[in-house]
Write an enzyme that holds these catalytic residues in place. Sequence first.
Site, PDB file in Angstrom:
ATOM      1  N   GLY A 147     -90.070   9.452  77.286  1.00 53.25           N
ATOM      2  CA  GLY A 147     -89.402  10.143  76.185  1.00 53.25           C
ATOM      3  C   GLY A 147     -88.219   9.336  75.678  1.00 53.25           C
ATOM      4  O   GLY A 147     -88.049   8.161  76.031  1.00 53.25           O
ATOM      5  N   GLY A 148     -87.384   9.972  74.884  1.00 57.68           N
ATOM      6  CA  GLY A 148     -86.265   9.255  74.273  1.00 57.68           C
ATOM      7  C   GLY A 148     -85.326   8.622  75.280  1.00 57.68           C
ATOM      8  O   GLY A 148     -84.844   7.497  75.080  1.00 57.68           O
ATOM      9  N   GLY A 195     -85.999   7.612  78.449  1.00 57.71           N
ATOM     10  CA  GLY A 195     -86.664   6.485  79.115  1.00 57.71           C
ATOM     11  C   GLY A 195     -86.780   5.269  78.200  1.00 57.71           C
ATOM     12  O   GLY A 195     -86.498   4.136  78.610  1.00 57.71           O
ATOM     13  N   HIS A 222     -84.145  29.811  74.121  1.00 58.15           N
ATOM     14  CA  HIS A 222     -84.005  29.715  72.666  1.00 58.15           C
ATOM     15  C   HIS A 222     -84.268  31.096  72.087  1.00 58.15           C
ATOM     16  O   HIS A 222     -85.260  31.725  72.438  1.00 58.15           O
ATOM     17  CB  HIS A 222     -84.984  28.684  72.108  1.00 58.15           C
ATOM     18  N   ARG A 226     -76.564  29.804  71.697  1.00 54.07           N
ATOM     19  CA  ARG A 226     -77.900  30.314  72.032  1.00 54.07           C
ATOM     20  C   ARG A 226     -77.871  31.353  73.147  1.00 54.07           C
ATOM     21  O   ARG A 226     -78.656  32.302  73.132  1.00 54.07           O
ATOM     22  CB  ARG A 226     -78.803  29.144  72.422  1.00 54.07           C
ATOM     23  N   HIS A 285     -86.220  27.082  76.992  1.00 53.43           N
ATOM     24  CA  HIS A 285     -86.225  25.992  76.016  1.00 53.43           C
ATOM     25  C   HIS A 285     -85.655  24.692  76.574  1.00 53.43           C
ATOM     26  O   HIS A 285     -86.125  23.607  76.281  1.00 53.43           O
ATOM     27  CB  HIS A 285     -85.395  26.442  74.813  1.00 53.43           C
ATOM     28  N   ARG A 327     -76.031  24.544  76.674  1.00 50.30           N
ATOM     29  CA  ARG A 327     -76.072  23.355  75.825  1.00 50.30           C
ATOM     30  C   ARG A 327     -75.955  23.741  74.347  1.00 50.30           C
ATOM     31  O   ARG A 327     -76.546  24.718  73.915  1.00 50.30           O
ATOM     32  CB  ARG A 327     -77.401  22.634  76.036  1.00 50.30           C
ATOM     33  N   LEU A 343     -80.430  15.399  72.061  1.00 49.65           N
ATOM     34  CA  LEU A 343     -80.894  14.118  71.511  1.00 49.65           C
ATOM     35  C   LEU A 343     -79.775  13.082  71.647  1.00 49.65           C
ATOM     36  O   LEU A 343     -80.021  11.911  71.926  1.00 49.65           O
ATOM     37  CB  LEU A 343     -81.305  14.267  70.038  1.00 49.65           C
TER      38      LEU A 343
END
Lengths: 520, 229
Positions: free
Chosen positions: A10-11, A13, A225, A262, A322, A357, A363
């Site tokens: 993923g992002g 890694g 979420h 959230r 989520h 979070r 991200l």
Amino acid sequence: MVDVLVIGGGGAGLTAAIHAKKDGANVALVSKTYPTRSQTCMAQGGINAAIGADDSIQSHISDTLKSAQGLADEELVGILCEHGVDAIKWLDKIGVPFSRNKGIAQRKMGGASFVRACYAKDYTGLKILHTLYDQCNAYDINMLSERFLIDLAVIDGKVYGAYLLNIKTSTVELFHAKSVILATGGYAKVYGKHSTNHVGSTADGIAAALRAGAKISNMEFIQFHPTALKKSSILISESARGAGGYLVNSKAERFTDELASRDKVSLAITNEMQKGEEIYLDVRHLSAKFIDEHLPQEKKLADLYENIDLTKQLIPILPAAHYTMGGICVDKNCTTNIQGLYAVGECANHMVHGANRLGGNSLLEIVVFGKIAGEAACAYAKKEMPACKVDKHKDILSQINTNPTVDFYKRRAELAEIFYTHVGVKRNEQGLLEALEYIQALQNELKNMGVKNIKLAYNTELAEFLEFKNLVLTAKTVVLSALRRKESRGAHYREDMPNKDDNFSTDTICYQENDEIKFP
Amino acid sequence: MKIKLQRSDKIFEYEVPLNGVTLLEALGYIKENIDSTLAFSSGCRSSVCGSCAVRVNDKEVLACAYKPKDDDLIQPLRNMPILRDLAVDMDRALAFNKIAKAWGLPKEEALHVSGEDAKRNELQSDCILCSACFSACPVYSVNEDFIGPFALTRSLRYVNDIRQKDIKPTIEAIQTNGIYDCTLCNECVPVCPQGIAPKQDIEILRNKSGIMGYLNPNILAGFDDGLNF
């Protein structure tokens, strides 16, 4: 033997692999699915950075700390937010196709004081992930897919590589490495169909780290979420509320501040549902043009899974698991308590999200800490030249029961229901104890579970069984941690102890020893 | 609902007692309740990860975005080795991204990108690498080294990016087994779940290549034929 073995595509890694390679390391990246299929592609809303004229890094820091409810580390939140601006510049440079107005387009997310989340339509994660993947090709990084992490090769508290299952052939491969970066994602799939996540969010890295002696923390903090489609738990992005969408009950009454964080919105929805209300997201008052431009995926998904036209009808929603805040304990260099082992992204606890979070911060986390992890692992691999002590392939496959009498798919679905009911948005002592009892029974029953499919070629039942075992181990740490936290804070809400208690302003840390989960 | 699945060289029929569900949910039902040996790929369930593309009645679709009907025939994608049942090995297909040098080659200095600049490659960057186009492409039956539709669309994404320092390496990489091997048959266009038109992207790349002085080898071959009679 490679210098740096990155596990997870993923992002986090991919970013770690790029930076380790840039610094001169010989890098291999293994992943259980193809990198562009990773969970990161599902992130829609955006990536936070204080690049707006009115915004400031200080404001980003204070919003993040406020949402974290006393469980984030100020220094690490500072690192995250200060590096945010550079992270966006880097992504922009390598070609991420951000949406633009005067500069990079930004939108407001819940809990943010300013318009702060940079976005690329509702494909922010997808476009970042693919751009990073292309950079890995540019850097000629060896990416091997269909590799499932079985276990880390750890001797005397030091990592020497990892045992991976080649899913294509059902053979176990030992990858020797001077350092290993875990970037394996979170554990929200313990909630099964009550999770918005990709099917692969099954805690493989966290479970392997536990078995290897790593410490993990804050496992009880799971973000729900507020707006997942009722039947399928498919996510309707927060940007629908950011753009002015309402939450309403069966009487068409609004009952909460839609843009609160959230944890608060999910709790408000759950309270309303307990009164017998059905909950809906209402975007009918937004213009069709706006929806086509900004929420095209949502429109398609509402039609596909709920058979409704969201421009004309209310969208039935439920909170769904989520994002998982807990994870492997790491310091500011992404170092774990096992020498040579690093962890980054959702599988780690970088101490930046705390008890809740903020949308747009994950991200950012994978890009900022991905770089730090890649550079740190490279520096370590250059320094250390350990003689490799592991050479035997671990024979795990012969231990798999091929005449199972208990169906693990049934148990997987049961575990999900029990978790959603008792370890969900609201918890209490009795429910948590019931969940614990169920998990202990599951652990005893595991020997009677296994795979009916004994063929070697692409045996996905085998991979899913190994994932299930990882979920069971991780689930136990979640429940035990939730039982110990006798207060309510952020995403951990105890009906029986609804207030925050300063005695619990500390992390819940645990590790495994002799098959027992221990809390120091 | 009765659906037919091609597994290896045989067609199997399954009765799925669910209505109004996606094909991916139906496949999950079969695996968890009827035959756990069934293999297929899945991920996000929401059409962004590109894992679950299959062919239904000879047309490529995402299983998570398709609602099956009685007697639908489900088959794996073409032009790739089958791992088992509906799961295919993407390694070789994905390697074409690298052969095409489809990646960002950034300028040293940061650049201001306008909304208009961003529109130039917005659609191409919507690609989810599901390989539907790759499966639909007939060129692979005659040239298995063809760089192919998704990798060429990806090339255009970067060629059309004003942040790119130098587009020449990418343009050069797609001359052989690339833009001129496409027959412009259009098969890749209707199957794209993201509404991308690789065929059009390939035509744009041909124009750009021509402007940069690269010659179409087919036209040269045509001259050769002409001199032969």
